[in-house]
Design an enzyme around this catalytic site. Sequence first.
Site, PDB file in Angstrom:
ATOM      1  N   ALA A  35      35.537  -1.061  63.850  1.00 37.55           N
ATOM      2  CA  ALA A  35      34.474  -0.276  63.660  1.00 37.55           C
ATOM      3  C   ALA A  35      33.863  -0.833  62.228  1.00 37.55           C
ATOM      4  O   ALA A  35      34.443  -1.695  61.670  1.00 37.55           O
ATOM      5  CB  ALA A  35      35.172   0.933  62.896  1.00 37.55           C
ATOM      6  N   ASP A  36      32.543  -0.488  62.104  1.00 36.86           N
ATOM      7  CA  ASP A  36      31.917  -1.152  60.781  1.00 36.86           C
ATOM      8  C   ASP A  36      31.441   0.114  60.259  1.00 36.86           C
ATOM      9  O   ASP A  36      31.963   1.116  60.665  1.00 36.86           O
ATOM     10  CB  ASP A  36      30.607  -1.591  61.407  1.00 36.86           C
ATOM     11  N   SER A  37      30.695   0.029  59.093  1.00 40.28           N
ATOM     12  CA  SER A  37      30.669   1.217  57.944  1.00 40.28           C
ATOM     13  C   SER A  37      29.820   2.351  58.865  1.00 40.28           C
ATOM     14  O   SER A  37      30.127   3.539  58.812  1.00 40.28           O
ATOM     15  CB  SER A  37      30.038   0.850  56.840  1.00 40.28           C
ATOM     16  N   LEU A  38      28.924   1.861  59.722  1.00 41.03           N
ATOM     17  CA  LEU A  38      28.046   2.984  60.520  1.00 41.03           C
ATOM     18  C   LEU A  38      28.797   3.527  61.582  1.00 41.03           C
ATOM     19  O   LEU A  38      28.750   4.797  61.614  1.00 41.03           O
ATOM     20  CB  LEU A  38      26.866   2.454  61.082  1.00 41.03           C
ATOM     21  N   ASP A  39      29.954   3.028  61.908  1.00 42.09           N
ATOM     22  CA  ASP A  39      30.666   3.498  63.157  1.00 42.09           C
ATOM     23  C   ASP A  39      31.497   4.789  62.381  1.00 42.09           C
ATOM     24  O   ASP A  39      31.789   5.956  63.197  1.00 42.09           O
ATOM     25  CB  ASP A  39      31.618   2.539  63.755  1.00 42.09           C
TER      26      ASP A  39
END
Lengths: 78, 419
Positions: A35-39
């Site tokens: 995941a990235d921060s937006l996920d």
Amino acid sequence: MSDIADRVKKIVVENLGVEEEKVTPDASFIDDLGADSLDIVELVMAFEEEFGVEIPDDAAEKINTVGDAIKYIEEHTD
Amino acid sequence: MRRVVVTGLGLVTPLGADVETTWANLIAGKSGIGAITRFDTTGQKCLIAGEVKPADHEYGFDPNKRVDHKVQRQVDPFIIYGIDAAGQAIEDAGLEDMSEELRLRAGCSIGSGIGGLPGIELESVNLHERGPGRVSPHFVHGRLINLISGQVSIKYGLMGPNHAVVTACSTGAHSIGDAARMIRDDDADIMLAGGAEGTINPLGVAGFAQARALNCSMNDRPTEASRPYDKDRDGFVMGEGAGVVVLEEYEHAKARGAKIYAEVVGYGLSGDAYHVTAPHPEGKGAENSMRMALRKAGMGPGDIDYVNAHGTSTMADTIELAAVKRVLGDDLAGASMSSTKSAIGHLLGGAGAVESIFCILAMRDGVVPPTLNLHNPDEGTEGVDLVPLVARKREVRAVLNNSFGFGGTNASLVMKKVD
């Protein structure tokens, strides 16, 4: 696993497109599940929706693993 | 001067999820147009479109082939179509494994006319009904037009120019023309170039219908609704999908033994300076664009064997035809000209790229695709081979592809076979 844990797992699998086996309580959203921060923002929104809880930004920042999410939701739902 | 050739093709269209299927269906005279299934059309004036078919259809599109699950959830259909078409083109060109050195010299120029309208529509409703806190964190970058180029560059590690044209229905042609210039000017050795569109949603269909651009009179016979140059034409039919080509510097392509489809030799651009939606009645902009493309190619009107017309199935068809007649003059008699929008509808920002690929395949196979539904050619079409109803075998050595867009923007490409 509790009902909450199952529902959290289902959301994580759907949102991140990861295999179910990988979604363990210890799994880190970023390091283990890609995941990235937006996920994570999106996941938190999905948890809020599913469980009818509000997860404020400062609490959301502390949710790093699947277990963190389950714990927070268990503590904030009846 | 650095020459630019085409070494890979990719298509997602209403007639197929790849190049060969689309082309075979097009040449067979099939229509990809039908009743809209994507949403409830209650209250809409236009009920038909050229939809990309679902995965379980005979020639449907499976997004899972080349687009990650996570990306699919975050982005609008036009980006999904674009990523897939770009992937096809890369595979076709044999460029799946590029060195870092090459990837520094490989870029993207894949645009769209409108971009993520379906997502904007849905998220707007979401905002109004549930508040700002429910807007998706992926809303912005899942709708932006340059995000095909962005996603493709990330997926394949392409670190060269990253560009995206937005010129309505000229987008696909401008994208290829601009990218070819980047290679010629030594900004890159390889460019993924093309366009995509996916606006078959309530707002997109209503918007074009309200602009009086869509055919709304043949909802009961969808496959007959797109009929360029026919007397009964009554507006365009919206299509969706994507077309992407791999453009490559000629010596680079030759050195690696790449399959070379065609050379991009001429690119013309112009503005009508007339009206936001209507073309200049004398077709001056179209004429200037074609003349520039031919001049840049160093070719004369007699060199063009096939013209893929913009030909949207609107009143503008005859304006374009008159301009083509002025540019090609007596040589038009020896050429063929058709509008493939008759079969797949108008792919808007994807049109110029998809149709450029049809031009390339016409050269490869020596066959020109038909203008479907052309039963009663309009006045002014006499003596012009518009390839009515059925495809025709003929030698095609060089092609001219026209695309014109709202705002009065025009683009023409000339491509030829490489000996």
